[in-house]
Design an enzyme around this catalytic site. Structure first.
Site, mmCIF file in Angstrom:
data_model
loop_
_atom_site.group_PDB
_atom_site.id
_atom_site.type_symbol
_atom_site.label_atom_id
_atom_site.label_comp_id
_atom_site.label_asym_id
_atom_site.label_seq_id
_atom_site.Cartn_x
_atom_site.Cartn_y
_atom_site.Cartn_z
ATOM 1 N N GLU A 97 7.459 -4.151 2.940
ATOM 2 C CA GLU A 97 6.994 -2.759 2.909
ATOM 3 C C GLU A 97 7.611 -2.055 4.109
ATOM 4 O O GLU A 97 7.756 -2.646 5.187
ATOM 5 C CB GLU A 97 5.464 -2.701 3.014
ATOM 6 C CG GLU A 97 4.952 -1.265 3.078
ATOM 7 C CD GLU A 97 3.430 -1.134 2.998
ATOM 8 O OE1 GLU A 97 2.725 -2.090 3.364
ATOM 9 O OE2 GLU A 97 2.970 -0.059 2.576
ATOM 10 N N CYS A 147 0.740 -0.092 0.697
ATOM 11 C CA CYS A 147 0.125 1.237 0.537
ATOM 12 C C CYS A 147 1.142 2.323 0.212
ATOM 13 O O CYS A 147 0.789 3.311 -0.429
ATOM 14 C CB CYS A 147 -0.630 1.614 1.803
ATOM 15 S SG CYS A 147 -2.088 0.615 2.061
ATOM 16 N N ASN A 199 -1.063 -1.235 -6.328
ATOM 17 C CA ASN A 199 -1.079 -2.142 -5.175
ATOM 18 C C ASN A 199 -2.511 -2.612 -4.911
ATOM 19 O O ASN A 199 -3.015 -3.467 -5.594
ATOM 20 C CB ASN A 199 -0.481 -1.443 -3.958
ATOM 21 C CG ASN A 199 -0.693 -2.227 -2.677
ATOM 22 O OD1 ASN A 199 -0.476 -3.431 -2.675
ATOM 23 N ND2 ASN A 199 -1.150 -1.585 -1.630
ATOM 24 N N GLU A 200 -3.182 -1.963 -3.940
ATOM 25 C CA GLU A 200 -4.559 -2.382 -3.638
ATOM 26 C C GLU A 200 -5.502 -1.398 -4.319
ATOM 27 O O GLU A 200 -6.164 -0.612 -3.655
ATOM 28 C CB GLU A 200 -4.752 -2.380 -2.125
ATOM 29 C CG GLU A 200 -5.182 -3.717 -1.599
ATOM 30 C CD GLU A 200 -5.034 -3.840 -0.107
ATOM 31 O OE1 GLU A 200 -5.291 -2.867 0.624
ATOM 32 O OE2 GLU A 200 -4.661 -4.938 0.343
#
Ligand code: AHR
Length: 670
Positions: free
Chosen positions: A59, A258, A389-390
């Site tokens: 990331e 994120c 993602n999350e």
């Protein structure tokens, strides 16, 4: 006389006592030596270990991308930052009125929406006028190397020559080149030149001196070292890619994290704006600009010079399976948590379908053709795709359904990775059971926990449903303090807690298909998150103890799961030891991993009854230090590193010393 007889008798008794004690201790020791602690069973091998088991998570956080692995040395090379002068300084400084007489930023979003700004320079009187670019925390160059300068210009009125100099902290030039614009047809031109350095600079700048008078437009001013990975022009930092290569990762997850979600849907990662010519890649702010555990970085943007094509190419270089993650119609749920209406989801789903075509499609397809035009007619052979993602909640599940239906209809082979948010969280059980009910392919779990949690949870997967979806341990790392704390350190003890947990992952490789430590990189001066696997500055990097744990697991992953037990039980904390065993069918090796995170050394006897040879040797590689708080650093990069030696095997048994604070990998040729 009596006294002396008594003395002799007392002495005799003492001697007998000592002798008995010695005998007792000797016999006891013999018993300990004879006693086998652990048994490895290589007959009863289970399942195949997925070649993807140990991989990487990338990331652009902590300056991992722009200012990190992407080797561009110029910050704000196209003047497209919201403050178009960010990174650039007028030299000598002038009053705003005088500055704007010479420099104007033209914003032509109607002409090029993705790269709207450029700098117009008008010089009427010959005088000393320069612009200096500060790079990312300074420009670092090596003595005797070529640096590739690219300038995109359009000459309006001829007469200005562009002299570029690399300047050290004492304002001395260590290399220069002059570009004499020749074209006068009012068209954009791209010109390239090499600056060869006669000295090293740690923290310098690039000075652009305007010589003469005239009017010229400048769009991109870019500088790359010539020693990029695979010598690709405008490519990646060689040393940092080497760090990744040396792990031998099974997969590469990109581009986050994120940043996939964005602070809002507008600042989400959109892969289509990251491919093709640089001037078509749309710069956006980096979600980590505001900082988290570390300081805010107002100059942190994503130029996307490292875009989806380069990520696929990197996967190929690393021989790692590509695992892209796409936005699922929700922005970061730790932030504004904006939700894209269901009836506006079609472009998100289309992005996913187009990505698969871009990666795998035949050159006759629209997106396959674009890939071929970029230089890769062959398929990238992408087999997995992450949706979100999350992310969590019913809003995720209903959006996931849209992706699943569209993707599985067109590409039934595509394995979809489905999010559960950050785990464990109050939503985890809801998510886990909803995803299991849907019978999804792969469930993504993320753990940023303490050492104690990792040690206590090493058997967690022993109890998972073997028939349900596979598990992707998409992000994990041990926090020496707590998640989000700037005090988290990459200690050996943390690495050992991860290793202990990883023995549990290896033992459950029938249901865990992939696992990745996160985050991967951090710049020592500009990080937002700690801990990280690899730390770097502008010229070098160091590998943490966690890096070596990842590397030892990855390079010794074997092909099939064997078992190592103590009295028939898995070894997950008894006497503070955690262990796992695999076999490698290709090399014929039995590989045993043993973690001792305690402050006491242990001696263990390991029997492998099915070994063919009665006397031979095994190799043992040990990562250890006297102190669990030991770390590596830029100054001491090799403080904690694995060291290999050989140990004897007698009667199919190995007596091994497991030092305090250690991780040992034993390899036996069967
Ligand atoms: O790895 C750092 C961050 O942790 C990732 O961006 C996110 O997915 C997680 O919360």
């Amino acid at each position: 006389m009596l006294k002396s007889t008594m003395t002799i008798s007392i002495k005799r008794k003492k001697a007998t006592l000592v002798l008995s004690l010695v005998c007792f201790l000797f016999l006891h020791c013999c018993q300990i030596i004879a006693q086998v602690n652990y048994k490895v069973d290589i007959n009863n091998v289970k399942e195949n270990i997925p070649p993807t088991l140990w991989g990487l998570f990338f990331e652009d956080i902590n300056r991992s991308g722009d200012g990190g692995i992407y080797a561009e040395l110029i910050k704000n090379r196209s003047f497209d930052f919201p403050d178009p002068y960010m990174g650039w300084k007028l030299d000598p400084p002038r009053h705003m009125y005088a500055k704007h007489e010479i420099f104007q930023v033209i914003n032509q979003s109607a002409v090029n929406e993705n790269n709207p700004k450029y700098l117009q320079v008008t010089i009427n009187n010959p005088e000393k006028i320069s612009l200096a670019n500060e790079g990312f925390g300074g420009i670092t160059v090596k003595k005797g190397m070529g640096y590739e300068l690219t300038v995109v210009y359009r000459q309006k009125t001829s007469g200005i020559n562009l002299k570029f100099e690399l300047i050290n902290a004492e304002n001395k030039s260590v290399g220069s080149t002059t570009i004499k614009p020749s074209s006068t047809d009012n068209e954009w031109q791209t010109v390239k030149a090499i600056i060869t350095t006669k000295d090293t600079i740690i923290k310098g700048k690039l000075l652009l001196n305007f010589e003469g008078t005239g009017k010229i437009d400048l769009d991109r001013i870019s500088l790359f070292p010539s020693d990029t990975w695979m010598n690709r022009k405008g490519g990646l930092r060689n040393d940092l890619v080497q760090d990744l290569y040396d792990i031998h990762p099974g997969f590469l997850r990109f581009p986050g994290g994120c940043i996939v979600e964005g602070k809002t849907p507008n600042t989400r990662y959109q892969w289509k704006t990251t491919i093709g010519p640089l001037e078509q890649r749309k710069l956006i702010s980096n979600q980590w600009q505001e900082g988290a555990a570390g300081k805010p970085l107002p100059d942190y943007f994503q130029s996307f010079g490292l875009g989806f094509y380069e990520y696929f190419q990197l996967c190929e270089d690393l021989k790692a399976a590509a695992l892209p993650i796409l936005n699922c119609g929700l922005s970061c749920q730790f932030d504004a948590a904006e939700v894209v209406p269901m009836d506006e989801m079609s472009s998100y789903v289309q992005d996913a379908l187009d990505l698969i075509e871009f990666a795998n499609g035949d050159v006759t397809t629209a997106w396959g053709k674009k890939r071929a035009a970029l230089g890769h007619p062959e398929s990238f052979n992408m087999k997995m795709l992450g949706i979100g993602n999350e992310n969590w909640g019913p809003q995720y599940i209903e959006r996931l359904e849209l992706f699943r239906e569209a993707i599985k209809t067109k590409y039934p082979y595509m394995q979809l990775i489905c999010a559960t948010g950050y785990s464990p969280n109050p939503q985890f059980h809801f998510m886990d059971s909803a995803l299991r009910k849907m019978n999804v392919d792969i469930i993504d779990e993320h753990y940023y926990q303490t050492a104690n949690w990792f040690l206590m949870n090493a058997s967690k997967y022993d109890h998972y449903d073997r028939k349900g979806p596979k598990i992707f341990l998409g992000e994990y790392a041990c926090m020496s303090t707590r998640i989000g704390s700037p005090e988290n350190k990459n200690t050996l003890f943390c690495a050992l807690a991860e290793a202990a947990f990883m023995t549990g992952v290896e033992r459950n490789a029938d249901i865990i298909c992939m696992a990745a430590y996160a985050p991967l990189f951090a710049h020592v001066k500009d990080w937002q998150w700690t801990p990280n696997l690899i730390w770097f500055d502008n010229s070098t990097s160091f590998r943490t103890p966690s890096y070596y744990v990842q590397q030892l697991f990855s390079m010794n992953k074997g092909t099939s799961m064997a078992s190592i037990t103590e009295n028939g039980n898995v070894i997950a904390g008894s006497d503070s030891i955690w262990a796992s065993a695999v076999i490698d069918k290709h090399t014929g090796e039995v590989i045993i991993k043993l973690v001792n995170p305690s402050g006491k050394g242990k001696a263990k006897k390991i029997e492998v009854p099915q070994l063919g040879n009665s006397k031979s040797t095994a190799t043992i590689t040990v990562l250890k230090a006297d102190d669990g708080n030991a770390m590596n650093s830029l100054g001491q990069p090799l403080n904690v590193v694995p060291v290999s030696s050989t140990i004897p095997i007698n009667n199919r048994t190995i007596s091994v010393a497991l030092p305090k604070y250690s991780f040992s990998v034993i390899k036996i040729r069967s």
